[in-house]
Design a protein around this motif. Structure first.
Motif, PDB file in Angstrom:
ATOM      1  N   SER A 119      20.643 -15.463 -32.717  1.00  0.00           N
ATOM      2  CA  SER A 119      21.500 -16.526 -32.359  1.00  0.00           C
ATOM      3  C   SER A 119      22.561 -16.438 -31.372  1.00  0.00           C
ATOM      4  O   SER A 119      23.071 -17.020 -30.903  1.00  0.00           O
ATOM      5  N   THR A 120      22.692 -15.077 -30.877  1.00  0.00           N
ATOM      6  CA  THR A 120      23.628 -14.823 -29.810  1.00  0.00           C
ATOM      7  C   THR A 120      23.071 -13.845 -28.950  1.00  0.00           C
ATOM      8  O   THR A 120      22.160 -13.170 -29.280  1.00  0.00           O
ATOM      9  N   GLY A 121      24.055 -13.525 -27.819  1.00  0.00           N
ATOM     10  CA  GLY A 121      23.327 -12.354 -27.073  1.00  0.00           C
ATOM     11  C   GLY A 121      24.608 -12.054 -26.089  1.00  0.00           C
ATOM     12  O   GLY A 121      25.807 -12.836 -26.550  1.00  0.00           O
ATOM     13  N   VAL A 122      24.509 -11.213 -25.117  1.00  0.00           N
ATOM     14  CA  VAL A 122      25.637 -10.903 -24.441  1.00  0.00           C
ATOM     15  C   VAL A 122      25.215 -11.206 -22.902  1.00  0.00           C
ATOM     16  O   VAL A 122      23.776 -10.824 -22.447  1.00  0.00           O
ATOM     17  N   VAL A 123      26.193 -11.759 -22.135  1.00  0.00           N
ATOM     18  CA  VAL A 123      25.919 -11.887 -20.511  1.00  0.00           C
ATOM     19  C   VAL A 123      26.946 -11.066 -19.927  1.00  0.00           C
ATOM     20  O   VAL A 123      28.002 -10.883 -20.242  1.00  0.00           O
ATOM     21  N   TYR A 124      26.395 -10.227 -18.756  1.00  0.00           N
ATOM     22  CA  TYR A 124      26.874  -9.494 -17.798  1.00  0.00           C
ATOM     23  C   TYR A 124      27.389 -10.096 -16.723  1.00  0.00           C
ATOM     24  O   TYR A 124      26.060 -10.633 -16.001  1.00  0.00           O
ATOM     25  N   VAL A 125      28.298 -10.253 -15.928  1.00  0.00           N
ATOM     26  CA  VAL A 125      28.631 -10.883 -14.773  1.00  0.00           C
ATOM     27  C   VAL A 125      29.544  -9.961 -14.028  1.00  0.00           C
ATOM     28  O   VAL A 125      30.360  -9.255 -14.283  1.00  0.00           O
ATOM     29  N   MET A 145      30.052 -12.339 -25.513  1.00  0.00           N
ATOM     30  CA  MET A 145      28.958 -12.698 -26.360  1.00  0.00           C
ATOM     31  C   MET A 145      29.035 -14.184 -26.341  1.00  0.00           C
ATOM     32  O   MET A 145      30.162 -14.933 -26.393  1.00  0.00           O
ATOM     33  N   VAL A 146      27.828 -14.748 -26.223  1.00  0.00           N
ATOM     34  CA  VAL A 146      27.682 -16.221 -26.075  1.00  0.00           C
ATOM     35  C   VAL A 146      26.424 -16.491 -26.981  1.00  0.00           C
ATOM     36  O   VAL A 146      25.594 -15.858 -27.391  1.00  0.00           O
TER      37      VAL A 146
END
Length: 353
Positions: A119-125, A145-146
């Motif tokens: 239901s969620t995940g992690v985005v790296y920028v 976490m998005v």
């Protein structure tokens, strides 16, 4: 008419680039309001004479104010729907910024990872900020976490495995600064580079209680519109039950509180890593502890040395009373519930003449 709902996990793809909207011209009002909200007493940022003494024509923008405003450019595209901002790496304060400068930011997605809950995940920028002359003045990596829009959506995953552990100080431009001409009378302390030892721990005695108005105004100042900081109605349905304080505000408070004992640590030039280890809410009182984990000289900083600091933000417990920062649980390192920030960064501090 369509409305901006922000991006969800499935909207992000590796190597995607965002040119963020809303450029910002930094004003004297921004500087004054930030000073009122965090109480930083570093004279370099509030005294033109102090800046003139080390060769600058004007007082530079406080490093953390610059970071927060630059960070705020990225929120609408990256973290408007964030569950939490998890951490940072390789923040580089490459050039000073000044009142009247106009900054803009852009970001590249360098990683996307779905969490096991689906239901969620992690985005790296990796984000970069430029001034009106298109000079790169600041860059950083963060991960957030998005939530997913649809739990059944397939995610285009790429897990970054090469995040830098140390901020590269060779990229920091301070060749116009002569720290040797700094007058320590301006800070009221004669503690300079030579007076600090590796392994030294400073338990800064002052605390600061966060009011609802403080953190709300600060986050608005940065134009950080992440919902979890503002939408109390939405947050009632989350495990937190209330609005979270923007983690960057905690960084600023710790930097301000650490003035006692680090009075002459004039500028933050790089952040190696940072973790928001537990949430903070209005009514919490923040204390801080600093450990000197390294010290060295660097050719980019005339008349100054560099201290590498590990700084802890601690809520509702004076730092001298903290015994164990972390513990082991099921083979994993768990932070004590009172530890809300663990950040590792470089500061420039004048040397003795």
């Amino acid at each position: 008419m369509s409305q901006n709902q922000g991006n969800f996990l499935e909207d992000f793809s590796p190597n995607q680039v965002y040119q963020h909207a809303i450029p910002r011209t930094i004003s004297d009002g921004d500087v004054s309001l930030y000073l009122a909200l965090v109480g930083n007493r570093n004279p370099l940022y509030c005294s033109i004479l102090t800046a003139n003494n080390i060769g600058l024509n004007a007082a530079p923008i406080d490093d953390m104010l610059l970071f927060h405003i630059a960070f705020g450019r990225t929120v609408n595209d990256i973290s408007l729907n964030a569950v939490a901002n998890l951490g940072y790496a390789n923040i580089q304060f490459k050039r000073n910024a000044y009142v009247g400068d106009t900054i803009r930011s852009e970001s590249q997605v360098i990683g996307v990872k779905e969490n096991s809950n689906k239901s969620t995940g992690v985005v790296y920028v990796r984000s970069t900020t430029f001034n009106q002359d298109d000079e790169e003045i600041l860059s950083w990596i963060r991960w957030v976490m998005v939530p997913k829009r649809n739990n059944d959506s397939k995610i285009n995953e790429l897990i970054p495995n090469d995040l830098p552990e140390i901020s590269d100080l060779s990229q920091i431009h301070r060749h116009d600064v002569s720290y040797a001409n700094f007058n320590s009378i301006d800070t009221g302390s004669d503690l300079l580079f030579e007076d600090y030892d590796i392994g030294q721990v400073i338990n800064h005695s002052s605390g600061m209680t966060i009011d609802e108005t403080d953190h709300t105004l600060a986050t608005k100042l940065y134009q950080n519109n992440a919902k979890l900081h503002f939408d109390a109605y939405m947050m009632k349905s989350t495990p937190f039950k209330r609005r979270l304080i923007y983690g960057g505000h905690i960084i600023s408070l710790c930097r301000s509180l650490s003035f006692e004992g680090l009075e002459n640590a004039l500028q933050v030039v790089g952040v190696n890593s940072g973790v928001h280890s537990n949430p903070t809410f209005a009514g919490d009182t923040i204390y801080t502890r600093t450990e000197i984990i390294d010290k060295f000289e660097h050719g980019n900083f005339s008349g100054a040395g560099v201290l590498r600091l590990r700084q802890l933000g601690i809520k509702n417990t004076p730092s001298a009373l903290i015994e164990n920062i972390t513990s082991e649980k099921n083979g994993k390192k768990i932070y004590d519930p009172s530890i809300v920030l663990d950040i590792d960064y470089f500061v420039v501090i004048p040397k003795r003449k």
